[in-house]
Design an enzyme around this catalytic site. Sequence first.
Site, PDB file in Angstrom:
ATOM      1  N   ALA A 150      -6.529  -8.863 -50.778  1.00 22.33           N
ATOM      2  CA  ALA A 150      -7.292  -9.312 -49.618  1.00 22.33           C
ATOM      3  C   ALA A 150      -8.624  -9.931 -50.028  1.00 22.33           C
ATOM      4  O   ALA A 150      -9.397 -10.343 -49.173  1.00 22.33           O
ATOM      5  CB  ALA A 150      -7.526  -8.151 -48.652  1.00 22.33           C
ATOM      6  N   SER A 176     -10.653  -4.916 -54.982  1.00 24.36           N
ATOM      7  CA  SER A 176      -9.982  -3.658 -55.308  1.00 24.36           C
ATOM      8  C   SER A 176      -9.962  -3.410 -56.807  1.00 24.36           C
ATOM      9  O   SER A 176     -10.088  -2.262 -57.259  1.00 24.36           O
ATOM     10  CB  SER A 176      -8.551  -3.658 -54.749  1.00 24.36           C
ATOM     11  N   ASP A 235     -18.627  -8.851 -58.164  1.00 26.56           N
ATOM     12  CA  ASP A 235     -17.875  -7.703 -57.667  1.00 26.56           C
ATOM     13  C   ASP A 235     -18.308  -6.418 -58.358  1.00 26.56           C
ATOM     14  O   ASP A 235     -18.477  -5.376 -57.714  1.00 26.56           O
ATOM     15  CB  ASP A 235     -16.375  -7.915 -57.900  1.00 26.56           C
TER      16      ASP A 235
END
Length: 384
Positions: A125, A129, A174
Amino acid sequence: MSNPAPSATKLFVKTFGTKPDALFSAPGRVNLIGEHTDYNDGFVLPAAINFHTVIAVKVRTDDQFRAVADNYPEIRQWRYGAEGEMAANDDWINYLKGFSAAVALSGLPAKGLDLAVVGNVPVDAGLASSASLEIAFGCAINDTSQLHLSPLAVAQLAQRGENHYVGHACGIMDHITSAMAEEDCALLIDCMDLESQPVSIPDTLSLMIINSGLPSVRHSEDFNERRQQCEQVAEHFGLDTLRHLSLASLQQQQATLDATAFRRARHVISENLRTQKTARALATGDIGRIAQLMAESHDSMRDDFDIVPPAIDTLVHIIRQQLGSHGGVRMTGKGFGGCVIALVEHEYTDKVIAAVERQYPSATGLEASIYLCSPTAGAARVAK
């Protein structure tokens, strides 16, 4: 959403027949604005979200790692400093092996671990993750081996492992966000010097993530091509990256540049400016300005960077019609799929949800998943 910590403990006991010593948690993230600026040494404005990867661990007396995940019950193992070949097909274990290999290459000692991984960060998505997995594991190694690494150092090792061992040429956004975010804040990150500062998100806004139903494409030739185009423009101006190129200078040389490369560079340079302006608008609570800047960002990703598929453009249009100047919406992530991010004044939240559920499937044939999130703090050891 369910808390992954009890499930991680349960999986650990089921797999290894004993209780874990500790649990470590790291969040996923969503980028409010600042797309494809990170590898151009620019600015990004992400926030950690209350979806997490939790790792239950027990320290071993040797240098072995044994790992299991909720969706992958087979035990995987390797020795510290002897990770060997990475598994095929972007296997989840590569992110752990890549991190331990990066630590070993730095010369730091580390103890082996038995570990069980459970997470609720939506996969494919564009919500980081994999970085959440890496940072949770990095925190576990850092704590149990008493390496005394800063959160930034853990993030840098995670990026190094993913770049050199997993083979993903990702930026560091991230990893920094998952490691260093602060509660109720976005994090303005300067990807050139890795300095960051928290920016409060007004409590009048809901943080809404809408998964388009189109899987996020992590890495592809399309991304490599865009990166090369940005590098070509920087080289044309005698620069290492686009960070130091002004929009005026780019426009003055438009006739000497490939038309597509010019548009790619225009997106990056203008996006850097928008990201800094959005941080200021958040800090002052200027919702109308936030709406304008997020709209400009989305349109630039669509028209100049060519990464917005029609379905996501439709989704953004549906939400824009409901919000007007009462919140901002844009595609978030690398593009070609994934999620839309919306900052929505609370009284408009139900209106947006109803419009998406009513209009999006009939317009695209896709079903959207809607998440109401909270900006959360970065990685930490979890109290048992």
